[in-house]
Design an enzyme around this catalytic site. Structure first.
Site, mmCIF file in Angstrom:
data_model
loop_
_atom_site.group_PDB
_atom_site.id
_atom_site.type_symbol
_atom_site.label_atom_id
_atom_site.label_comp_id
_atom_site.label_asym_id
_atom_site.label_seq_id
_atom_site.Cartn_x
_atom_site.Cartn_y
_atom_site.Cartn_z
ATOM 1 N N ASP A 1 0.983 -1.113 0.076
ATOM 2 C CA ASP A 1 -0.023 -0.116 -0.164
ATOM 3 C C ASP A 1 0.999 1.080 -0.081
ATOM 4 O O ASP A 1 0.453 2.309 -0.254
ATOM 5 C CB ASP A 1 -0.992 0.047 1.136
ATOM 6 C CG ASP A 1 -0.432 -0.100 2.599
ATOM 7 O OD1 ASP A 1 0.879 0.011 2.604
ATOM 8 O OD2 ASP A 1 -1.052 0.180 3.775
ATOM 9 N N TYR B 1 12.096 2.677 -1.217
ATOM 10 C CA TYR B 1 11.485 1.411 -1.038
ATOM 11 C C TYR B 1 9.929 1.527 -2.036
ATOM 12 O O TYR B 1 9.897 1.048 -2.871
ATOM 13 C CB TYR B 1 11.310 0.880 0.290
ATOM 14 C CG TYR B 1 10.096 -0.195 0.411
ATOM 15 C CD1 TYR B 1 10.284 -1.393 -0.232
ATOM 16 C CD2 TYR B 1 8.932 -0.053 0.877
ATOM 17 C CE1 TYR B 1 9.585 -2.506 -0.356
ATOM 18 C CE2 TYR B 1 8.004 -1.112 1.049
ATOM 19 C CZ TYR B 1 8.304 -2.298 0.353
ATOM 20 O OH TYR B 1 7.391 -3.343 0.446
HETATM 21 P P1 NAD Z 1 11.235 -10.219 3.202
HETATM 22 O O1 NAD Z 1 12.261 -9.157 3.347
HETATM 23 O O2 NAD Z 1 11.097 -10.921 4.624
HETATM 24 O O3 NAD Z 1 11.578 -11.243 2.212
HETATM 25 C C1 NAD Z 1 12.058 -10.984 0.769
HETATM 26 C C2 NAD Z 1 12.476 -12.293 0.441
HETATM 27 O O4 NAD Z 1 13.348 -12.292 -1.165
HETATM 28 C C3 NAD Z 1 13.897 -12.891 1.138
HETATM 29 O O5 NAD Z 1 13.724 -14.318 1.152
HETATM 30 C C4 NAD Z 1 14.998 -12.594 0.192
HETATM 31 O O6 NAD Z 1 15.933 -13.627 0.305
HETATM 32 C C5 NAD Z 1 14.338 -12.639 -1.140
HETATM 33 N N1 NAD Z 1 15.247 -11.883 -2.215
HETATM 34 C C6 NAD Z 1 15.581 -10.535 -1.960
HETATM 35 N N2 NAD Z 1 16.193 -10.163 -3.255
HETATM 36 C C7 NAD Z 1 16.362 -11.142 -4.023
HETATM 37 C C8 NAD Z 1 16.772 -11.409 -5.271
HETATM 38 N N3 NAD Z 1 17.311 -10.479 -5.924
HETATM 39 N N4 NAD Z 1 16.355 -12.432 -5.950
HETATM 40 C C9 NAD Z 1 15.753 -13.568 -5.335
HETATM 41 N N5 NAD Z 1 15.508 -13.203 -3.998
HETATM 42 C C10 NAD Z 1 15.706 -12.266 -3.373
HETATM 43 O O7 NAD Z 1 10.059 -9.389 2.725
HETATM 44 P P2 NAD Z 1 8.612 -9.503 3.119
HETATM 45 O O8 NAD Z 1 8.340 -8.819 4.065
HETATM 46 O O9 NAD Z 1 8.282 -11.126 3.202
HETATM 47 O O10 NAD Z 1 7.930 -8.977 1.598
HETATM 48 C C11 NAD Z 1 7.549 -9.959 0.521
HETATM 49 C C12 NAD Z 1 6.781 -9.103 -0.601
HETATM 50 O O11 NAD Z 1 5.537 -8.677 0.124
HETATM 51 C C13 NAD Z 1 7.644 -7.848 -0.849
HETATM 52 O O12 NAD Z 1 7.519 -7.771 -2.289
HETATM 53 C C14 NAD Z 1 6.870 -6.800 -0.159
HETATM 54 O O13 NAD Z 1 7.185 -5.480 -1.067
HETATM 55 C C15 NAD Z 1 5.606 -7.189 -0.167
HETATM 56 N N6 NAD Z 1 4.852 -6.629 1.047
HETATM 57 C C16 NAD Z 1 5.443 -6.603 2.300
HETATM 58 C C17 NAD Z 1 4.637 -6.108 3.533
HETATM 59 C C18 NAD Z 1 5.117 -6.342 4.728
HETATM 60 O O14 NAD Z 1 4.504 -5.702 5.689
HETATM 61 N N7 NAD Z 1 6.167 -6.972 4.930
HETATM 62 C C19 NAD Z 1 3.477 -5.671 3.304
HETATM 63 C C20 NAD Z 1 2.850 -5.501 1.878
HETATM 64 C C21 NAD Z 1 3.618 -6.026 0.703
#
Ligand code: NAD
Ligand code: TYD
Length: 349
Positions: A132, A156
Protein backbone atom coordinates in the site's frame (compact mmCIF):
# COMPACT_ATOMS: atom_id res chain seq x y z
CA UNK A 1 -1.59 -23.69 -13.22
CA UNK A 2 0.41 -26.70 -12.10
CA UNK A 3 4.01 -25.50 -11.86
CA UNK A 4 3.94 -22.44 -9.66
CA UNK A 5 7.08 -20.33 -9.23
CA UNK A 6 7.03 -18.45 -5.92
CA UNK A 7 9.83 -15.88 -5.64
CA UNK A 8 11.07 -14.73 -2.23
CA UNK A 9 9.61 -17.84 -0.63
CA UNK A 10 12.30 -17.97 2.05
CA UNK A 11 11.30 -14.54 3.38
CA UNK A 12 8.62 -13.56 5.85
CA UNK A 13 5.41 -13.45 3.77
CA UNK A 14 6.79 -15.75 1.06
CA UNK A 15 7.40 -18.59 3.52
CA UNK A 16 3.76 -18.42 4.66
CA UNK A 17 2.58 -18.47 1.05
CA UNK A 18 4.86 -21.40 0.15
CA UNK A 19 3.70 -23.38 3.21
CA UNK A 20 0.02 -22.74 2.40
CA UNK A 21 0.40 -23.78 -1.26
CA UNK A 22 2.58 -26.85 -0.59
CA UNK A 23 0.08 -28.17 1.97
CA UNK A 24 -3.14 -27.16 0.23
CA UNK A 25 -2.19 -28.21 -3.31
CA UNK A 26 -0.32 -31.56 -3.13
CA UNK A 27 -0.83 -32.11 -6.87
CA UNK A 28 0.81 -28.85 -7.88
CA UNK A 29 4.56 -28.29 -8.00
CA UNK A 30 5.75 -25.36 -5.92
CA UNK A 31 9.14 -24.00 -6.96
CA UNK A 32 10.60 -21.54 -4.45
CA UNK A 33 13.18 -19.22 -6.04
CA UNK A 34 15.10 -17.15 -3.51
CA UNK A 35 18.56 -15.55 -3.44
CA UNK A 36 18.80 -16.02 0.35
CA UNK A 37 19.75 -12.45 1.16
CA UNK A 38 19.93 -11.44 4.84
CA UNK A 39 16.09 -11.69 4.83
CA UNK A 40 15.83 -15.17 3.32
CA UNK A 41 15.95 -18.06 5.74
CA UNK A 42 15.27 -21.69 4.85
CA UNK A 43 14.69 -22.49 8.52
CA UNK A 44 11.32 -20.79 7.93
CA UNK A 45 10.33 -23.77 5.77
CA UNK A 46 11.79 -26.69 7.74
CA UNK A 47 8.37 -28.28 8.19
CA UNK A 48 7.66 -28.62 4.46
CA UNK A 49 11.12 -28.84 2.87
CA UNK A 50 10.92 -32.59 2.25
CA UNK A 51 7.45 -32.45 0.66
CA UNK A 52 7.35 -34.11 -2.75
CA UNK A 53 5.71 -31.15 -4.44
CA UNK A 54 8.30 -28.65 -3.16
CA UNK A 55 11.58 -27.57 -4.80
CA UNK A 56 13.96 -24.87 -3.65
CA UNK A 57 16.21 -23.05 -6.13
CA UNK A 58 18.79 -20.54 -4.95
CA UNK A 59 18.93 -17.83 -7.59
CA UNK A 60 18.84 -14.08 -8.10
CA UNK A 61 15.74 -12.77 -9.90
CA UNK A 62 17.93 -10.14 -11.60
CA UNK A 63 19.82 -12.86 -13.47
CA UNK A 64 17.61 -13.21 -16.56
CA UNK A 65 19.42 -16.23 -18.00
CA UNK A 66 19.05 -18.23 -14.81
CA UNK A 67 15.40 -17.20 -14.41
CA UNK A 68 14.73 -18.13 -18.03
CA UNK A 69 16.33 -21.55 -17.54
CA UNK A 70 14.18 -22.14 -14.44
CA UNK A 71 11.04 -21.39 -16.48
CA UNK A 72 12.16 -23.97 -19.05
CA UNK A 73 13.38 -26.62 -16.62
CA UNK A 74 10.23 -26.62 -14.47
CA UNK A 75 7.66 -25.71 -17.14
CA UNK A 76 6.60 -22.71 -15.08
CA UNK A 77 3.02 -21.70 -15.91
CA UNK A 78 2.36 -19.23 -13.11
CA UNK A 79 4.33 -16.90 -10.87
CA UNK A 80 3.65 -15.43 -7.46
CA UNK A 81 6.30 -12.74 -7.16
CA UNK A 82 7.26 -11.72 -3.64
CA UNK A 83 11.07 -11.42 -3.81
CA UNK A 84 12.09 -7.89 -2.93
CA UNK A 85 14.17 -5.65 -0.74
CA UNK A 86 11.45 -4.80 1.74
CA UNK A 87 12.61 -2.46 4.51
CA UNK A 88 12.10 1.31 4.23
CA UNK A 89 15.02 2.18 6.56
CA UNK A 90 17.43 0.11 4.45
CA UNK A 91 16.12 1.78 1.29
CA UNK A 92 17.01 5.18 2.74
CA UNK A 93 20.60 4.00 3.28
CA UNK A 94 20.98 1.99 0.05
CA UNK A 95 18.44 2.94 -2.64
CA UNK A 96 20.41 1.30 -5.48
CA UNK A 97 19.90 -2.24 -4.26
CA UNK A 98 16.15 -1.52 -4.09
CA UNK A 99 16.07 -0.36 -7.71
CA UNK A 100 18.09 -3.41 -8.72
CA UNK A 101 15.99 -6.10 -7.06
CA UNK A 102 12.55 -4.51 -7.03
CA UNK A 103 12.63 -2.90 -10.48
CA UNK A 104 15.18 -4.81 -12.57
CA UNK A 105 14.43 -8.12 -10.85
CA UNK A 106 10.70 -7.78 -11.56
CA UNK A 107 11.45 -6.84 -15.15
CA UNK A 108 13.66 -9.88 -15.59
CA UNK A 109 10.84 -12.16 -14.33
CA UNK A 110 8.29 -10.44 -16.58
CA UNK A 111 10.56 -10.86 -19.58
CA UNK A 112 11.06 -14.56 -18.78
CA UNK A 113 7.28 -15.04 -18.46
CA UNK A 114 6.65 -13.19 -21.71
CA UNK A 115 9.24 -15.08 -23.75
CA UNK A 116 8.32 -18.50 -22.36
CA UNK A 117 4.53 -18.04 -22.53
CA UNK A 118 4.48 -16.09 -25.79
CA UNK A 119 2.75 -18.69 -27.89
CA UNK A 120 0.09 -19.68 -25.41
CA UNK A 121 -1.01 -17.26 -22.72
CA UNK A 122 -4.05 -19.35 -21.81
CA UNK A 123 -3.97 -20.62 -18.23
CA UNK A 124 -0.90 -18.55 -17.37
CA UNK A 125 -0.65 -15.97 -14.58
CA UNK A 126 1.92 -13.49 -13.29
CA UNK A 127 0.81 -12.42 -9.79
CA UNK A 128 2.75 -9.45 -8.44
CA UNK A 129 2.67 -8.89 -4.66
CA UNK A 130 2.98 -5.22 -3.76
CA UNK A 131 2.43 -2.76 -0.97
CA UNK A 132 0.00 0.00 0.00
CA UNK A 133 3.04 2.29 0.39
CA UNK A 134 2.89 3.02 -3.38
CA UNK A 135 -0.14 5.24 -2.65
CA UNK A 136 1.87 7.61 -0.46
CA UNK A 137 0.66 9.02 2.81
CA UNK A 138 -2.82 9.90 4.14
CA UNK A 139 -3.89 12.65 6.52
CA UNK A 140 -6.15 11.84 9.45
CA UNK A 141 -9.06 10.77 7.21
CA UNK A 142 -9.71 8.61 4.18
CA UNK A 143 -8.47 5.30 2.83
CA UNK A 144 -6.38 4.02 -0.08
CA UNK A 145 -8.61 2.40 -2.70
CA UNK A 146 -7.55 0.65 -5.92
CA UNK A 147 -8.20 3.97 -7.70
CA UNK A 148 -5.92 6.10 -5.50
CA UNK A 149 -3.16 7.73 -7.57
CA UNK A 150 0.37 6.49 -6.92
CA UNK A 151 2.47 8.91 -4.84
CA UNK A 152 5.43 7.01 -3.36
CA UNK A 153 7.87 8.81 -1.06
CA UNK A 154 10.56 6.40 0.15
CA UNK A 155 13.05 4.70 -2.19
CA UNK A 156 11.36 1.42 -1.18
CA UNK A 157 7.87 2.55 -2.17
CA UNK A 158 9.20 4.25 -5.32
CA UNK A 159 10.83 0.98 -6.39
CA UNK A 160 7.65 -1.01 -5.68
CA UNK A 161 5.54 1.57 -7.56
CA UNK A 162 7.88 1.27 -10.51
CA UNK A 163 7.61 -2.53 -10.46
CA UNK A 164 3.78 -2.29 -10.36
CA UNK A 165 3.87 -0.03 -13.43
CA UNK A 166 6.11 -2.48 -15.30
CA UNK A 167 3.76 -5.35 -14.48
CA UNK A 168 0.76 -3.39 -15.82
CA UNK A 169 2.77 -2.33 -18.88
CA UNK A 170 3.37 -6.01 -19.77
CA UNK A 171 -0.38 -6.59 -19.53
CA UNK A 172 -1.25 -3.56 -21.67
CA UNK A 173 1.53 -4.06 -24.21
CA UNK A 174 1.96 -7.83 -24.50
CA UNK A 175 -1.36 -9.07 -22.99
CA UNK A 176 0.57 -10.89 -20.27
CA UNK A 177 -2.05 -12.23 -17.83
CA UNK A 178 -1.31 -10.41 -14.59
CA UNK A 179 -2.88 -9.56 -11.28
CA UNK A 180 -1.53 -7.23 -8.56
CA UNK A 181 -2.33 -6.89 -4.88
CA UNK A 182 -1.30 -4.02 -2.62
CA UNK A 183 -1.27 -4.95 1.05
CA UNK A 184 -0.88 -3.07 4.32
CA UNK A 185 1.74 -3.80 7.03
CA UNK A 186 1.98 -7.49 7.94
CA UNK A 187 2.91 -9.08 11.26
CA UNK A 188 3.32 -12.65 12.49
CA UNK A 189 5.87 -15.45 12.78
CA UNK A 190 9.18 -15.52 10.83
CA UNK A 191 9.40 -11.73 10.32
CA UNK A 192 12.99 -10.48 10.36
CA UNK A 193 13.53 -8.49 13.57
CA UNK A 194 14.26 -5.19 11.84
CA UNK A 195 10.57 -4.31 11.29
CA UNK A 196 8.72 -2.65 14.16
CA UNK A 197 6.80 -5.56 15.71
CA UNK A 198 9.46 -8.33 15.86
CA UNK A 199 12.20 -5.80 16.69
CA UNK A 200 10.27 -4.44 19.65
CA UNK A 201 9.17 -7.87 20.92
CA UNK A 202 12.81 -8.95 20.87
CA UNK A 203 14.00 -5.75 22.54
CA UNK A 204 11.40 -6.03 25.32
CA UNK A 205 12.47 -9.64 25.95
CA UNK A 206 16.14 -8.62 26.13
CA UNK A 207 15.52 -5.40 28.07
CA UNK A 208 16.77 -3.12 25.29
CA UNK A 209 15.55 0.36 24.32
CA UNK A 210 12.51 0.66 22.02
CA UNK A 211 13.42 3.37 19.48
CA UNK A 212 10.12 5.09 18.59
CA UNK A 213 10.61 7.43 15.61
CA UNK A 214 9.48 11.04 16.13
CA UNK A 215 6.55 11.28 18.50
CA UNK A 216 5.16 7.83 17.65
CA UNK A 217 2.05 9.36 16.10
CA UNK A 218 2.37 7.72 12.67
CA UNK A 219 -0.40 5.29 11.84
CA UNK A 220 -0.15 1.87 10.20
CA UNK A 221 -2.89 -0.64 9.26
CA UNK A 222 -1.80 -4.09 10.51
CA UNK A 223 -2.71 -7.47 9.04
CA UNK A 224 -1.85 -10.96 10.29
CA UNK A 225 0.47 -12.57 7.73
CA UNK A 226 -1.57 -15.78 7.40
CA UNK A 227 -4.59 -13.68 6.41
CA UNK A 228 -2.42 -12.07 3.70
CA UNK A 229 -1.36 -15.54 2.47
CA UNK A 230 -5.04 -16.59 2.31
CA UNK A 231 -5.86 -13.47 0.31
CA UNK A 232 -3.01 -14.24 -2.12
CA UNK A 233 -4.34 -17.79 -2.59
CA UNK A 234 -7.82 -16.43 -3.33
CA UNK A 235 -6.65 -13.71 -5.74
CA UNK A 236 -4.28 -16.15 -7.48
CA UNK A 237 -7.18 -18.50 -8.20
CA UNK A 238 -10.15 -16.15 -8.56
CA UNK A 239 -8.80 -12.64 -9.20
CA UNK A 240 -9.78 -10.91 -12.44
CA UNK A 241 -6.92 -10.72 -14.94
CA UNK A 242 -5.41 -7.25 -15.20
CA UNK A 243 -6.99 -6.15 -11.91
CA UNK A 244 -5.60 -4.78 -8.67
CA UNK A 245 -6.83 -5.77 -5.21
CA UNK A 246 -6.12 -3.90 -1.99
CA UNK A 247 -5.60 -6.07 1.09
CA UNK A 248 -5.85 -4.62 4.59
CA UNK A 249 -7.20 -5.31 8.02
CA UNK A 250 -9.27 -2.14 8.74
CA UNK A 251 -6.97 -2.17 11.75
CA UNK A 252 -5.21 1.15 12.29
CA UNK A 253 -2.82 1.76 15.13
CA UNK A 254 -0.75 4.77 16.12
CA UNK A 255 2.79 3.45 16.60
CA UNK A 256 2.97 4.50 20.26
CA UNK A 257 -0.33 2.77 21.09
CA UNK A 258 0.86 -0.37 19.34
CA UNK A 259 4.10 -0.28 21.33
CA UNK A 260 2.03 -0.15 24.55
CA UNK A 261 0.09 -3.25 23.43
CA UNK A 262 3.37 -5.06 22.71
CA UNK A 263 4.81 -4.12 26.11
CA UNK A 264 1.65 -5.22 27.91
CA UNK A 265 1.50 -8.54 26.04
CA UNK A 266 5.18 -9.43 26.47
CA UNK A 267 5.23 -8.41 30.16
CA UNK A 268 2.09 -10.49 30.80
CA UNK A 269 3.48 -13.58 29.06
CA UNK A 270 6.85 -13.23 30.82
CA UNK A 271 5.09 -12.89 34.17
CA UNK A 272 6.40 -9.34 34.75
CA UNK A 273 4.29 -6.86 36.78
CA UNK A 274 2.28 -4.54 34.49
CA UNK A 275 4.31 -1.52 33.34
CA UNK A 276 7.72 -3.18 33.86
CA UNK A 277 8.97 -2.45 30.33
CA UNK A 278 7.40 1.04 29.89
CA UNK A 279 10.78 2.55 30.72
CA UNK A 280 12.29 1.07 27.54
CA UNK A 281 10.36 3.47 25.28
CA UNK A 282 12.86 5.93 23.78
CA UNK A 283 11.78 8.65 21.37
CA UNK A 284 14.44 9.02 18.67
CA UNK A 285 15.00 11.17 15.58
CA UNK A 286 12.21 10.71 13.04
CA UNK A 287 12.71 8.63 9.88
CA UNK A 288 13.46 10.85 6.83
CA UNK A 289 10.30 11.35 4.74
CA UNK A 290 8.29 9.30 7.26
CA UNK A 291 4.81 8.65 5.80
CA UNK A 292 2.20 9.79 8.32
CA UNK A 293 -0.66 7.34 7.82
CA UNK A 294 -1.52 4.24 5.78
CA UNK A 295 -5.07 2.84 5.74
CA UNK A 296 -6.42 0.38 3.22
CA UNK A 297 -9.95 0.04 1.96
CA UNK A 298 -10.17 -3.68 1.15
CA UNK A 299 -13.91 -3.71 0.42
CA UNK A 300 -13.37 -4.72 -3.25
CA UNK A 301 -11.67 -7.94 -2.12
CA UNK A 302 -14.49 -8.60 0.35
CA UNK A 303 -17.31 -7.86 -2.09
CA UNK A 304 -15.84 -9.59 -5.16
CA UNK A 305 -13.99 -12.54 -3.64
CA UNK A 306 -15.42 -12.79 -0.12
CA UNK A 307 -12.13 -12.30 1.76
CA UNK A 308 -12.03 -11.00 5.32
CA UNK A 309 -9.31 -11.02 7.98
CA UNK A 310 -9.83 -13.98 10.31
CA UNK A 311 -8.15 -12.71 13.47
CA UNK A 312 -8.81 -9.88 15.88
CA UNK A 313 -5.65 -7.82 16.39
CA UNK A 314 -5.21 -8.61 20.11
CA UNK A 315 -5.48 -12.34 19.31
CA UNK A 316 -2.97 -12.02 16.44
CA UNK A 317 -0.51 -10.06 18.57
CA UNK A 318 -0.72 -12.56 21.44
CA UNK A 319 -0.15 -15.43 18.98
CA UNK A 320 2.82 -13.57 17.47
CA UNK A 321 4.43 -12.69 20.80
CA UNK A 322 4.05 -16.31 21.94
CA UNK A 323 5.70 -17.49 18.73
CA UNK A 324 8.73 -15.23 19.27
CA UNK A 325 8.99 -16.26 22.94
CA UNK A 326 8.84 -19.95 21.96
CA UNK A 327 11.32 -19.55 19.10
CA UNK A 328 14.19 -17.75 20.76
CA UNK A 329 16.68 -19.92 18.85
CA UNK A 330 15.24 -18.70 15.55
CA UNK A 331 15.60 -15.10 16.76
CA UNK A 332 19.18 -15.76 17.96
CA UNK A 333 20.15 -17.43 14.67
CA UNK A 334 18.69 -14.60 12.65
CA UNK A 335 20.21 -11.80 14.67
CA UNK A 336 23.66 -13.47 14.78
CA UNK A 337 23.62 -14.46 11.09
CA UNK A 338 23.97 -18.17 11.99
CA UNK A 339 20.87 -19.06 9.95
CA UNK A 340 22.86 -18.63 6.75
CA UNK A 341 24.75 -21.83 7.72
CA UNK A 342 21.48 -23.77 7.48
CA UNK A 343 21.50 -23.52 3.70
CA UNK A 344 25.07 -24.84 3.49
CA UNK A 345 24.31 -27.77 5.82
CA UNK A 346 21.01 -28.70 4.16
CA UNK A 347 21.56 -27.90 0.50
CA UNK A 348 25.30 -27.82 -0.25
CA UNK A 349 26.19 -31.36 0.81
P1 NAD B 1 11.32 -10.17 3.25
O1 NAD B 1 12.36 -9.11 3.21
O2 NAD B 1 11.03 -10.86 4.53
O3 NAD B 1 11.68 -11.32 2.18
C1 NAD B 1 12.13 -11.03 0.90
C2 NAD B 1 12.67 -12.32 0.29
O4 NAD B 1 13.13 -12.02 -1.04
C3 NAD B 1 13.86 -12.91 1.05
O5 NAD B 1 13.69 -14.30 1.20
C4 NAD B 1 15.05 -12.60 0.15
O6 NAD B 1 16.10 -13.56 0.26
C5 NAD B 1 14.41 -12.61 -1.23
N1 NAD B 1 15.16 -11.80 -2.19
C6 NAD B 1 15.62 -10.53 -2.04
N2 NAD B 1 16.29 -10.14 -3.14
C7 NAD B 1 16.24 -11.19 -4.01
C8 NAD B 1 16.74 -11.38 -5.32
N3 NAD B 1 17.44 -10.44 -5.95
N4 NAD B 1 16.49 -12.56 -5.93
C9 NAD B 1 15.78 -13.54 -5.31
N5 NAD B 1 15.30 -13.41 -4.05
C10 NAD B 1 15.52 -12.24 -3.41
O7 NAD B 1 10.01 -9.49 2.64
P2 NAD B 1 8.49 -9.65 3.06
O8 NAD B 1 8.19 -8.73 4.16
O9 NAD B 1 8.17 -11.09 3.18
O10 NAD B 1 7.78 -9.07 1.75
C11 NAD B 1 7.50 -9.92 0.63
C12 NAD B 1 6.84 -9.10 -0.45
O11 NAD B 1 5.62 -8.54 0.05
C13 NAD B 1 7.68 -7.92 -0.95
O12 NAD B 1 7.50 -7.81 -2.34
C14 NAD B 1 7.09 -6.72 -0.22
O13 NAD B 1 7.25 -5.55 -0.98
C15 NAD B 1 5.63 -7.13 -0.12
N6 NAD B 1 4.88 -6.57 1.02
C16 NAD B 1 5.39 -6.66 2.28
C17 NAD B 1 4.62 -6.17 3.36
C18 NAD B 1 5.12 -6.29 4.79
O14 NAD B 1 4.46 -5.78 5.69
N7 NAD B 1 6.22 -6.98 5.05
C19 NAD B 1 3.39 -5.56 3.13
C20 NAD B 1 2.92 -5.49 1.80
C21 NAD B 1 3.67 -6.00 0.76
P1 TYD C 1 8.23 -0.76 9.73
O1 TYD C 1 7.92 -2.02 10.49
O2 TYD C 1 9.64 -0.47 9.36
O3 TYD C 1 7.28 -0.77 8.45
P2 TYD C 1 6.94 0.43 7.40
O4 TYD C 1 7.97 1.48 7.51
O5 TYD C 1 7.03 -0.30 6.08
O6 TYD C 1 5.56 0.88 7.72
O7 TYD C 1 7.71 0.47 10.60
C1 TYD C 1 6.37 0.56 11.05
C2 TYD C 1 6.21 1.91 11.72
O8 TYD C 1 7.03 1.93 12.91
C3 TYD C 1 6.70 3.07 10.88
O9 TYD C 1 5.86 4.21 11.13
C4 TYD C 1 8.10 3.36 11.41
C5 TYD C 1 7.99 2.97 12.87
N1 TYD C 1 9.24 2.45 13.48
C6 TYD C 1 9.72 3.00 14.67
O10 TYD C 1 9.12 3.93 15.25
N2 TYD C 1 10.86 2.48 15.21
C7 TYD C 1 11.54 1.46 14.62
O11 TYD C 1 12.62 1.03 15.15
C8 TYD C 1 11.03 0.90 13.41
C9 TYD C 1 11.76 -0.23 12.72
C10 TYD C 1 9.87 1.42 12.87
Amino acid sequence: MNNILITGGAGFIGSHVVRLFVKKYPNKNIINLDALTYAGNLENLKDIETSENYTFVKADICDFEVVDSIFKQYGIDSVIHLAAESHVDRSIKDPLSFARTNVMGTLSLLQAAKTNWNDDLKGKLFYHVSTDEVYGSLGDDGFFTEKTAYDPHSPYSASKASSDHFVRSFHDTYKLPIVISNCSNNYGSFQFPEKLIPLFINNICTNKELPVYGEGKNVRDWLFVEDHARAIDLIFHEGKLGDTYNIGGFNEWKNIDLVQVLIKTVDKLLGNPEGTSDKLITFVKDRAGHDYRYAIDSSKLKEELGWEPSLQFEEGIEKTVKWYLNNQDWVKNVTSGDYLKYYKEMYEK
